[in-house]
Design a protein around this motif. Structure first.
Motif, PDB file in Angstrom:
ATOM      1  N   ALA A 185      18.969 -31.666 -13.128  1.00 22.76           N
ATOM      2  CA  ALA A 185      18.503 -30.393 -13.994  1.00 22.76           C
ATOM      3  C   ALA A 185      19.861 -29.544 -14.677  1.00 22.76           C
ATOM      4  N   GLY A 186      19.917 -29.537 -15.439  1.00 17.88           N
ATOM      5  CA  GLY A 186      21.010 -28.871 -16.979  1.00 17.88           C
ATOM      6  C   GLY A 186      20.783 -28.683 -18.177  1.00 17.88           C
ATOM      7  N   GLU A 187      21.449 -27.525 -18.293  1.00 17.95           N
ATOM      8  CA  GLU A 187      21.496 -28.218 -20.722  1.00 17.95           C
ATOM      9  C   GLU A 187      22.076 -28.914 -20.805  1.00 17.95           C
ATOM     10  N   LEU A 188      23.291 -29.406 -20.266  1.00 21.35           N
ATOM     11  CA  LEU A 188      24.537 -30.183 -20.660  1.00 21.35           C
ATOM     12  C   LEU A 188      24.735 -31.165 -19.525  1.00 21.35           C
ATOM     13  N   LEU A 215      24.342 -24.693 -29.832  1.00 22.82           N
ATOM     14  CA  LEU A 215      23.856 -23.530 -28.555  1.00 22.82           C
ATOM     15  C   LEU A 215      25.050 -22.548 -29.408  1.00 22.82           C
ATOM     16  N   ALA A 216      23.679 -21.133 -29.166  1.00 30.02           N
ATOM     17  CA  ALA A 216      24.340 -19.860 -29.320  1.00 30.02           C
ATOM     18  C   ALA A 216      25.345 -19.474 -29.326  1.00 30.02           C
ATOM     19  N   ALA A 217      25.800 -18.215 -29.707  1.00 29.41           N
ATOM     20  CA  ALA A 217      27.187 -18.015 -29.612  1.00 29.41           C
ATOM     21  C   ALA A 217      28.098 -17.739 -28.269  1.00 29.41           C
ATOM     22  N   ASP A 218      26.699 -17.428 -27.503  1.00 21.53           N
ATOM     23  CA  ASP A 218      26.707 -16.887 -26.294  1.00 21.53           C
ATOM     24  C   ASP A 218      28.250 -18.562 -25.225  1.00 21.53           C
ATOM     25  N   GLY A 219      27.287 -19.492 -26.207  1.00 20.63           N
ATOM     26  CA  GLY A 219      28.393 -20.943 -25.657  1.00 20.63           C
ATOM     27  C   GLY A 219      27.370 -21.233 -24.476  1.00 20.63           C
ATOM     28  N   GLU A 220      25.776 -21.240 -24.536  1.00 17.25           N
ATOM     29  CA  GLU A 220      25.078 -21.164 -23.227  1.00 17.25           C
ATOM     30  C   GLU A 220      23.462 -21.571 -23.410  1.00 17.25           C
ATOM     31  N   THR A 221      22.971 -21.296 -24.276  1.00 16.30           N
ATOM     32  CA  THR A 221      21.376 -20.698 -24.723  1.00 16.30           C
ATOM     33  C   THR A 221      21.768 -21.668 -25.702  1.00 16.30           C
ATOM     34  N   LEU A 471      48.231 -22.728 -18.976  1.00 18.81           N
ATOM     35  CA  LEU A 471      46.847 -22.012 -19.519  1.00 18.81           C
ATOM     36  C   LEU A 471      46.571 -21.466 -18.714  1.00 18.81           C
ATOM     37  N   ALA A 472      45.830 -22.273 -18.200  1.00 19.58           N
ATOM     38  CA  ALA A 472      44.413 -22.024 -16.791  1.00 19.58           C
ATOM     39  C   ALA A 472      44.805 -23.337 -15.734  1.00 19.58           C
ATOM     40  N   THR A 473      44.384 -23.248 -14.807  1.00 18.10           N
ATOM     41  CA  THR A 473      43.810 -24.330 -13.567  1.00 18.10           C
ATOM     42  C   THR A 473      42.511 -24.312 -13.891  1.00 18.10           C
ATOM     43  N   GLU A 474      42.244 -25.372 -12.520  1.00 19.86           N
ATOM     44  CA  GLU A 474      40.841 -25.090 -11.491  1.00 19.86           C
ATOM     45  C   GLU A 474      39.909 -25.370 -12.822  1.00 19.86           C
ATOM     46  N   LEU A 475      40.022 -26.059 -13.782  1.00 24.58           N
ATOM     47  CA  LEU A 475      38.618 -26.262 -14.679  1.00 24.58           C
ATOM     48  C   LEU A 475      38.236 -27.700 -14.075  1.00 24.58           C
ATOM     49  N   ARG A 476      36.982 -28.364 -14.575  1.00 24.13           N
ATOM     50  CA  ARG A 476      36.861 -29.184 -14.134  1.00 24.13           C
ATOM     51  C   ARG A 476      36.871 -30.703 -14.991  1.00 24.13           C
ATOM     52  N   GLU A 477      37.958 -31.165 -15.474  1.00 28.08           N
ATOM     53  CA  GLU A 477      37.756 -32.276 -16.764  1.00 28.08           C
ATOM     54  C   GLU A 477      37.514 -31.809 -17.719  1.00 28.08           C
ATOM     55  N   VAL A 499      36.671 -23.945 -24.160  1.00 25.58           N
ATOM     56  CA  VAL A 499      36.357 -25.516 -23.565  1.00 25.58           C
ATOM     57  C   VAL A 499      35.553 -25.795 -22.529  1.00 25.58           C
ATOM     58  N   VAL A 500      35.315 -27.134 -23.164  1.00 27.04           N
ATOM     59  CA  VAL A 500      34.703 -28.209 -22.427  1.00 27.04           C
ATOM     60  C   VAL A 500      34.846 -28.403 -21.127  1.00 27.04           C
ATOM     61  N   GLU A 501      34.438 -28.388 -19.987  1.00 29.04           N
ATOM     62  CA  GLU A 501      34.432 -28.435 -18.639  1.00 29.04           C
ATOM     63  C   GLU A 501      33.410 -29.704 -18.427  1.00 29.04           C
ATOM     64  N   SER A 502      34.211 -30.985 -18.762  1.00 35.78           N
ATOM     65  CA  SER A 502      33.012 -32.089 -18.876  1.00 35.78           C
ATOM     66  C   SER A 502      32.733 -31.845 -17.297  1.00 35.78           C
ATOM     67  N   ALA A 503      33.243 -32.290 -16.553  1.00 33.98           N
ATOM     68  CA  ALA A 503      32.670 -31.767 -15.199  1.00 33.98           C
ATOM     69  C   ALA A 503      31.784 -31.007 -14.168  1.00 33.98           C
ATOM     70  N   ARG A 504      32.146 -30.059 -15.314  1.00 33.96           N
ATOM     71  CA  ARG A 504      31.306 -28.430 -14.193  1.00 33.96           C
ATOM     72  C   ARG A 504      30.038 -28.619 -15.273  1.00 33.96           C
ATOM     73  N   HIS A 505      29.869 -29.093 -16.893  1.00 37.46           N
ATOM     74  CA  HIS A 505      28.594 -29.565 -17.649  1.00 37.46           C
ATOM     75  C   HIS A 505      28.454 -28.596 -18.599  1.00 37.46           C
ATOM     76  N   ARG A 506      29.412 -27.837 -18.892  1.00 39.05           N
ATOM     77  CA  ARG A 506      28.954 -26.345 -19.323  1.00 39.05           C
ATOM     78  C   ARG A 506      30.899 -26.090 -20.298  1.00 39.05           C
ATOM     79  N   LEU A 507      30.013 -25.292 -20.788  1.00 39.87           N
ATOM     80  CA  LEU A 507      31.711 -24.499 -21.339  1.00 39.87           C
ATOM     81  C   LEU A 507      32.073 -23.486 -21.151  1.00 39.87           C
ATOM     82  N   THR A 508      33.587 -23.465 -21.260  1.00 42.14           N
ATOM     83  CA  THR A 508      34.059 -22.049 -20.715  1.00 42.14           C
ATOM     84  C   THR A 508      34.759 -21.032 -21.758  1.00 42.14           C
ATOM     85  N   ARG A 509      34.610 -19.843 -21.688  1.00 39.55           N
ATOM     86  CA  ARG A 509      35.641 -19.342 -22.429  1.00 39.55           C
ATOM     87  C   ARG A 509      36.727 -18.557 -21.397  1.00 39.55           C
ATOM     88  N   LEU A 510      37.929 -18.527 -22.341  1.00 40.66           N
ATOM     89  CA  LEU A 510      38.917 -18.420 -21.660  1.00 40.66           C
ATOM     90  C   LEU A 510      39.763 -17.210 -22.747  1.00 40.66           C
TER      91      LEU A 510
END
Length: 646
Positions: A185-188, A215-221, A471-477, A499-510
């Motif tokens: 399950a998951g949105e992405l 997705l809404a401006a929150d990057g999740e909805t 600039l950042a580490t520990e993202l996932r693909e 950032v699209v964290e493809s292997a975490r199936h989400r958008l991450t704001r940095l």
């Protein structure tokens, strides 16, 4: 895209089909995927034809073969078992979790052996990604094919094997030992790229679910989904349209969105207001050597478009499948090859002479002067820019564009050295290393952020200083990124990036840091055993045996092509360039112990022997062959394109 295998014959002197039978070596590796935890052996598969698919998930040619095999697997599901043997090129690809992710990401519906130490690869003397090996129901190797375009021949062979072994009583019908993973399950699910819409919402290519999601401006909805979620190619309303592993997204000047529909080999136009989808470029079939490279967009085939960007008055396409950049002009409804020769590698210069290796990310510089390119297989950051004419003399230079102001385009490299060197190292661009980057994002200050995918990092290149930092580490693909709404106007503080964290199936704001993250430098080189060759004269032989029922297709000129180059360039004293024979006498320069890589690209066209309108088939493969100059080494290097058919 790899080292070459020894082979029993050359293209000019094929041996007869009757030879001593070779028992297939056992399958060895770390673990099995898609089997419910069970280990498989060839004895378990006895009675059915087995197709071993040696692949690695970074390789676009391997992904093409996965798609070619889908219909064959379905049509012959009671007599054929496909087994993927995952043999990594990059360090990240040796991680078991990454292989499990890739199997799901690309919809692999057959057992996969995870072989990080290349044990089975070595047993079968495989030297090229991808390679297909056919094993008959009694456990003997009957055919080997390197590259893509061979599935039509393999299907004919497995049909013959089914009839032959049913008559002998050695055929055992039944389903393949495949246990599908539980749905998650998951949105992405393995999203690819992201685009900011004018209203501040995000559009994301939900690649594995074959949809585009807002997705809404929150990057999740989730606000809406566009596409039925079923793999296919269909235009229409949002709920009825179908995609096939979509990736890149670009906003057109008129407000519509262009989607790189990667596995459909097409560009799709999406109306954000209604969600309606329309195919505007591509035929739905993959481009092959010899096909048109310009013309009406719906009549010219494309090959795995991975990203798109609006630059210089048209859409530029990262054509990962053929290592080129193409353009699409919405006004005229035409497409054209714009940069790259289709040879895989890293060569700068005039656009028409440059070499790329799976360009996968595009971004226009903040001042609009250049188009940044994530060239994934060379682990490189590159760019293309207009070459300004001087006195009109350059107007006809290679790569010149009829819509330009008289200049062509030039390709340059900021970071990266070639196909086989990669790692995570900051500092001066000439020494910095990336690992298979898939995305680039132009920053307001003129620098560029790089989604350094296999390093799980976000990197930055500053053209002003020539420095690379982390600039950042520990993202996932991370596979794509976009500035957060309003970030382009921020001047007093560091902008935010999504950032699209493809292997975490989400958008991450940095929020981009003021200071770089310190990381320990690591450098890698793709590890494959070097072939020992005699200094001086060396004969290259590409082994191609037209499949049964086919012949070389010479109706429109030479049926074969061979391109040879080297790294370093000085390794080849003689023999570099393009020719129509599948053999070449070359001369290697250097002292004993010197090492380098021979780059060999081969193509052969065949057609059916019977029929009023014989079907045409294309077979092609690129090799990078590590060699070491050694007294007493080989004076002949055979490379199998298609052979060993018994």
């Amino acid at each position: 895209m790899n080292d070459a295998a020894s082979a029993p014959t050359s293209a000019s002197t094929p041996e007869p089909r009757s030879r001593a039978r070779v028992r297939a070596p056992e399958l060895q590796g770390r673990s099995w995927i898609n089997t419910g935890g069970e280990e498989l052996s060839l004895a378990d598969l006895r009675g059915r034809t087995v197709i071993l698919d040696f692949w690695t998930f970074c390789c676009i040619n391997c992904l093409h073969v996965l798609d070619e095999l889908r219909e064959l697997e379905e049509r012959h599901k009671d007599t054929v078992v496909v087994v993927g043997v995952h043999s990594p090129k990059f360090v990240h690809e040796a991680e078991h979790t990454a292989v499990v992710d890739a199997v799901e990401r690309y919809g692999v519906a057959h057992p996969v052996l995870d072989d990080p130490e290349l044990a089975t690869w070595k047993q079968y003397a495989v030297r090229a990604w991808p390679t297909l090996v056919v094993i008959d129901p009694e456990g003997y190797v009957v055919a080997q094919h390197a590259g893509e375009g061979h599935v039509h021949a393999i299907e004919r062979r497995v049909t013959e094997l089914a009839a032959e072994h049913e008559a002998k009583g050695t055929l055992r019908r039944g389903p393949a030992p495949f246990t599908p993973p539980e749905p998650v399950a998951g949105e992405l699910r393995f999203p690819g790229k992201v685009l900011t819409l004018p209203g501040g919402t995000f559009l994301v290519s939900d690649t594995t679910r074959h949809q585009v999601v807002e997705l809404a401006a929150d990057g999740e909805t989730v606000l809406r989904r566009i596409g039925s979620g079923e793999r296919g190619l269909a235009d229409g309303a949002a709920e009825a349209a179908q995609f096939n592993e979509p990736q890149g997204l670009a906003l057109l000047p008129g407000g519509e969105v262009l989607v790189a529909d990667t596995v459909n080999h097409a560009l799709r136009r999406l109306d954000p207001a209604t969600g309606a989808v329309l195919t505007v470029a591509g035929t739905g079939a993959q481009w092959w050597q010899g096909a048109p490279t310009e013309g009406p967009a719906r009549e010219v085939a494309l090959s795995s478009p991975w990203d798109v960007a609006w630059f210089e008055g048209r859409v530029w396409i990262a054509m990962a499948g053929v290592h080129q950049l193409w353009t699409y002009d919405p006004a005229s409804g035409t497409v054209a090859a714009a940069a790259g020769t289709t040879n895989e590698g890293l060569v700068d210069g005039p656009a028409a002479e440059a070499w790329f290796a799976q360009p996968s990310g595009l971004a226009v510089a903040a001042d609009g002067s250049r188009l940044w390119i994530a060239d994934s297989e060379t682990s490189a950051l590159r760019w293309i820019e207009r070459e300004r004419a001087h006195g009109g003399e350059d107007a006809e230079s290679p790569g010149a564009d009829e819509h330009s102001d008289g200049g062509g385009f030039l390709v340059r490299t900021a970071v990266g050295t070639g196909l086989f060197d990669f790692g995570h190292r900051d500092g001066p661009a000439g020494q910095a290393l990336l690992q298979h980057p898939l995305g680039v994002t132009a920053l307001p200050d003129g620098s560029v952020a790089v989604c350094d995918t296999y390093n799980h990092a976000l990197r930055r290149y500053d053209p002003g200083t020539g420095e690379v930092s982390t600039l950042a580490t520990e993202l996932r693909e991370p596979s794509g990124a976009v500035l957060a709404p309003g970030a382009a106007e921020e001047t007093d503080s560091a902008p935010e990036i999504v950032v699209v964290e493809s292997a975490r199936h989400r958008l991450t704001r940095l929020r981009l840091p003021e200071d770089a993250v310190r990381v320990e430098a690591v450098a890698h080189r793709t590890q494959r055993a070097a072939t020992e060759v005699e200094p001086g004269a060396l004969r290259l032989d590409v082994v191609f045996q037209a499949p049964a029922g086919q012949k070389l297709d010479t109706r429109y000129g030479p049926a074969t092509r061979l391109v040879v180059s080297s790294t370093p360039p000085g390794l080849l004293a003689e023999g570099e360039g393009t020719g129509t024979e599948l053999h070449r006498e070359v001369r290697l320069a250097g002292t004993e112990g010197s090492e380098g890589v021979l780059h060999v690209s081969a193509m052969a066209a065949s057609c059916d022997e019977e029929g009023e309108y014989p079907a045409c088939h294309m077979h092609q493969q690129d090799w990078g062959v590590p060699v070491r100059l050694t007294a007493g080494g080989a004076d002949r290097l055979p490379l199998v394109l298609a052979g060993l058919d018994r």
